[in-house]
Each structure stands twice: as C-alpha cells, then as structure tokens.
Scaffold this motif. Structure first.
Motif, mmCIF file in Angstrom:
data_model
loop_
_atom_site.group_PDB
_atom_site.id
_atom_site.type_symbol
_atom_site.label_atom_id
_atom_site.label_comp_id
_atom_site.label_asym_id
_atom_site.label_seq_id
_atom_site.Cartn_x
_atom_site.Cartn_y
_atom_site.Cartn_z
ATOM 1 N N UNK A 357 0.849 -1.190 0.000
ATOM 2 C CA UNK A 357 0.000 0.000 0.000
ATOM 3 C C UNK A 357 0.884 1.239 0.000
ATOM 4 N N UNK A 358 0.284 2.377 -0.240
ATOM 5 C CA UNK A 358 0.946 3.669 -0.053
ATOM 6 C C UNK A 358 0.125 4.433 0.969
ATOM 7 N N UNK A 359 0.732 4.747 2.105
ATOM 8 C CA UNK A 359 0.016 5.380 3.207
ATOM 9 C C UNK A 359 -0.315 6.837 2.886
ATOM 10 N N UNK A 360 -1.124 7.435 3.744
ATOM 11 C CA UNK A 360 -1.523 8.830 3.540
ATOM 12 C C UNK A 360 -0.329 9.778 3.543
ATOM 13 N N UNK A 361 0.762 9.398 4.247
ATOM 14 C CA UNK A 361 1.955 10.252 4.248
ATOM 15 C C UNK A 361 2.982 9.829 3.204
ATOM 16 N N UNK A 362 2.558 8.968 2.259
ATOM 17 C CA UNK A 362 3.395 8.660 1.102
ATOM 18 C C UNK A 362 4.350 7.501 1.261
ATOM 19 N N UNK A 363 4.257 6.746 2.336
ATOM 20 C CA UNK A 363 5.165 5.615 2.550
ATOM 21 C C UNK A 363 4.653 4.378 1.826
ATOM 22 N N UNK A 364 5.489 3.782 0.986
ATOM 23 C CA UNK A 364 5.166 2.479 0.390
ATOM 24 C C UNK A 364 5.428 1.418 1.443
ATOM 25 N N UNK A 365 4.406 0.612 1.750
ATOM 26 C CA UNK A 365 4.462 -0.246 2.925
ATOM 27 C C UNK A 365 3.872 -1.610 2.614
ATOM 28 N N UNK A 366 4.577 -2.669 3.026
ATOM 29 C CA UNK A 366 4.014 -4.020 2.966
ATOM 30 C C UNK A 366 3.172 -4.255 4.215
ATOM 31 N N UNK A 367 1.968 -4.788 4.033
ATOM 32 C CA UNK A 367 1.068 -5.063 5.149
ATOM 33 C C UNK A 367 0.469 -6.452 4.975
ATOM 34 N N UNK A 368 -0.022 -7.068 6.062
ATOM 35 C CA UNK A 368 -0.658 -8.374 5.934
ATOM 36 C C UNK A 368 -1.899 -8.313 5.044
ATOM 37 N N UNK A 369 -2.114 -9.371 4.278
ATOM 38 C CA UNK A 369 -3.286 -9.453 3.421
ATOM 39 C C UNK A 369 -4.529 -9.848 4.198
ATOM 40 N N UNK A 370 -5.555 -10.259 3.477
ATOM 41 C CA UNK A 370 -6.870 -10.507 4.058
ATOM 42 C C UNK A 370 -7.031 -11.988 4.417
ATOM 43 N N UNK A 371 -7.464 -12.244 5.638
ATOM 44 C CA UNK A 371 -7.750 -13.605 6.109
ATOM 45 C C UNK A 371 -9.145 -13.594 6.719
ATOM 46 N N UNK A 372 -10.002 -14.589 6.386
ATOM 47 C CA UNK A 372 -9.795 -15.713 5.470
ATOM 48 C C UNK A 372 -10.015 -15.321 4.015
ATOM 49 N N UNK A 373 -9.653 -16.236 3.118
ATOM 50 C CA UNK A 373 -9.834 -16.026 1.683
ATOM 51 C C UNK A 373 -11.190 -16.590 1.249
ATOM 52 N N UNK A 374 -12.006 -15.750 0.650
ATOM 53 C CA UNK A 374 -13.297 -16.196 0.132
ATOM 54 C C UNK A 374 -13.227 -16.204 -1.387
ATOM 55 N N UNK A 375 -13.728 -17.257 -2.017
ATOM 56 C CA UNK A 375 -13.574 -17.403 -3.469
ATOM 57 C C UNK A 375 -14.481 -16.462 -4.253
#
Length: 401
Positions: A357-375
């Motif tokens: 993601x890119x935060x509101x202050x402009x930082x490119x950041x890796x974050x955890x994805x979404x759990x659980x996965x729905x098809x």
C-alpha cells in the motif's frame, strides 16, 4: 501463470465484500475492539471510527513511527473512516447516539460501566435502534465479581491458562511477542457479531422491521480459555495440572523443535504413518517398525529416545536440507521464520498474504493481506488508514451541530 489459468476477477459487487452495506461504529481503542472493526472492514463493512480530540487512538503512537504515525496504525485502521468526537461532552455523546441509531453494529472495549456512565448503554442505544448489535469487549466481561477490574491481554492470557504453559519447565513463564489475548477476543467478537446478524435477520417482523439486535459480551480471558484444548477436562477427569513443556507438544509425539547444523527446524511426526516415514528418512528403521511405537501412546512413553534419534540426524545437516528431505516424504517440517523469511517467502506472495500500500503520508508499505480467503466475495484493502479526523465533516455535515 497462463491466461487460461489466471483467476477470474470477481464482479464489482462481490469485490466490495460480503459485508458491503453493513454500517459499524467503532468506539474502542488500541487492539481488541479496533481489530474486530478492522476484520469487519476488510470484508466490506463501512467502519466509522470515533477518536478523541488531540492525539486520537493511542495506537497511532505505538511502536515504530513514520512521519509521526505508527506503521501498525496502517494495518489496524485500514478500511475505516476517522471522526473526532469528545465523548466527555454532551455534544459528542449526542453525535454518537445519532450515529448509533443509523448503524448495524457498535464496537466498544472500554471498562464495563463506562458506556452507561456516558449515557450510551445498551438500553439507551437500543431504544433508538432496536436492531443495533453492541459488541462489548473487556478484560473480564460485563458481569461477575471481576467485571470492574482493569484488564489487559497480558493478564487475560495468565487468567485464561495460556501463560502458565508458555516457557521451559521450572522457569518463569514467557509471553508471546504479540497481544494474543486481544486478538483472540477480537476474533471471538467478530464471530459473535456475525451470529447476531444472522439472528437479527431471522427476527424481522412487522413490529421489528430491521430485526432485533443484542449485546455480544466478550471477555479477554474467556477468549483465551476457549482455546485451551484439553486443559480443563484432563484436570476434571484425572486431576492433571498441565505444565509447560518448552518447544514440545505434551502427550503428542514426536512434535518439537530440533537443532540443526545452522539453526533449528520444527518437525511434526505425530501421525502414525508420518512417524514411520520420518524414522525411515532419518535412517532409523528399527524405531519405525517397533510395535510399541506404532501408536501415539507408545511414542509418548519413549519420547526422549525418539527426540534424541531425530536430533542426532538433524544436528549434522543444515535447516534447508532437513526441511527438504522431510517434505519430500510428506513429513511436516519447516524453519523458524523471522519476518525477513516471511517477507521473502514466495508462498506468502502467491497467496496475497503480503500486500503493498501507499500510506496517507506517502510511505510504500508491505502489510498483511486478508484472512480468510473467500472465493466469490473476497475481502480487500479499499482505503488506507485515515488521518486523524479525516472524515469528521463528511460523516457529520448533514447533522445539526
């Protein structure tokens, strides 16, 4: 991946998430309440987060900061709108009552009695909105002799029975480096909200066109206790007080962390057929075929011998070789991951468990994805975490002030 095997993107409606249209008012701070709000938001709920004036939710300032804001905040508050209200004032409380009258769910994790003191208890909110579901997360629950005590996850993990089991035998208990009690309570709270929504839908009638809401009462210690497996029935039946066992899994063998030439590996060889494959792989057919080791009970009785045999094999080999050999014969095994291992692991990426993601202050950041996965109706990160009060005017502008 070829074009014909590429996943088909969900339709636009499904991409909004299965909780699209659900309106949630989040009054909690820090971890338990906001984690529940985050989870609902990840799957499409419109989460309006109420923050106090000044610094907002204290989590904004916890741990490592970028441009004055915690990077943890970017995970905990994604898919939320921030509204600043002072609940110490009647005007702020009136706005909360008005918002709650329009919402499906309200989340709070204050000390029991606080909402009532503010005139925001379930009787008041329910009178204006009979369909409201009120998720209340606290250390000890809304009733009982301990209800008024302050409760943090560190205490809940101890009272729930978890902390006693963590660590090495004969040494002081240790804690996990994260607030498990808060997160477990939040997830139980989300389950409770979804159950209450189902019950509300079933209670729709001419007298209750939106259905009947209810209170979901989650105690941190109870969420921990609910995950303690056989702890209580073993004590009830046999008087057994389960004790800490370090890295082993007591009563289930073999399952442990084993020293390697350059580190450690986790090996779970506790299924009967898995155990035989494990012993064959490490060159111990005698242990593989021993009649008394064919079942778990026999292996538990000789676990020191089995662990010594496994260690004699692993200690001569690097972790990667140990894992590769055992995985090749379908024995569960893996390295002890640091976050550096997680960030580099292709399986995490393939499963979209790491998102950029890119935060509101402009930082490119890796974050955890979404759990659980729905098809069919997956969750998504639709908006990044808000700045303090970013949506106050948007949410309140149509309301008399």
């Amino acid at each position: 991946m070829t074009a014909e095997h590429a996943p088909v993107p969900p339709p636009a409606a499904a991409a909004r998430g299965p909780l699209a249209g659900l309106k949630v008012l989040e009054l909690g701070q820090l971890i338990a309440g906001p984690f529940a709000g985050k989870t609902l938001g990840d799957f499409g709920a419109d989460v309006i987060k109420i923050e106090p004036p000044g610094g907002g939710d204290p989590l904004r300032q916890w741990r490592l900061l970028h441009e004055g804001t915690s990077v943890w905040w970017q995970v905990q508050s994604r898919n939320k709108r921030s509204v600043v209200l002072d609940l110490r004032t009647e005007a702020g409380r009136a706005d909360v009552r008005a918002l709650a009258a329009e919402c499906d769910v309200l989340i709070e994790n204050f000390k029991p009695g606080t909402m009532e003191k503010w005139g925001l208890g379930p009787e008041v909110l329910g009178a204006d909105n009979p369909g409201l579901i009120l998720l209340r997360i606290s250390g000890y629950g809304q009733t009982g002799p301990c209800r008024d005590l302050p409760g943090f996850a560190v205490v809940a993990e101890a009272m729930g029975g978890l902390r006693h089991l963590m660590g090495e035998p004969g040494r002081a208990p240790v804690r996990a480096g994260v607030s498990l009690g808060d997160t477990l309570a939040a997830l139980h709270g989300v389950i409770g909200v979804l159950l209450a929504l189902q019950a509300r839908a079933a209670s729709v009638s001419p007298e209750a066109p939106r259905g009947r809401g209810q209170v979901v009462d989650v105690a941190l210690y109870e969420a921990v206790f609910n995950c303690m497996e056989s702890l209580l029935p073993e004590f009830s039946a046999f008087g057994t007080v389960r004790e800490p066992a370090g890295s082993a899994l007591p009563g289930i063998a073999p399952s442990n962390v084993y020293r390697c030439a350059d580190g450690q590996a986790v090996i779970g060889g506790n299924g009967d057929s898995i155990y035989r494959r494990l012993m064959a792989a490490i060159g111990r057919p005698d242990l593989a075929e021993a009649p008394d080791l064919a079942s778990n009970a026999g292996r538990v009785a000789r676990i020191d011998e089995i662990d010594a045999a496994i260690t004699a094999w692993t200690v001569q080999r690097p972790v990667d070789e140990v894992v590769a050999v055992l995985q090749a014969v379908s024995v569960p095994a893996g390295r002890i991951y640091t976050v550096r291992d997680i960030a580099a692991d292709p399986h995490y990426r393939a499963r979209q468990m790491i998102e950029r993601i890119v935060t509101a202050d402009g930082l490119a950041l890796d974050v955890p994805g979404i759990v659980p996965r729905l098809s069919a109706t997956p969750g998504s990160i639709r908006t990044v975490a808000p700045t303090l009060g970013q949506h106050t005017d948007e949410v309140l502008r149509h309301r008399p002030r």
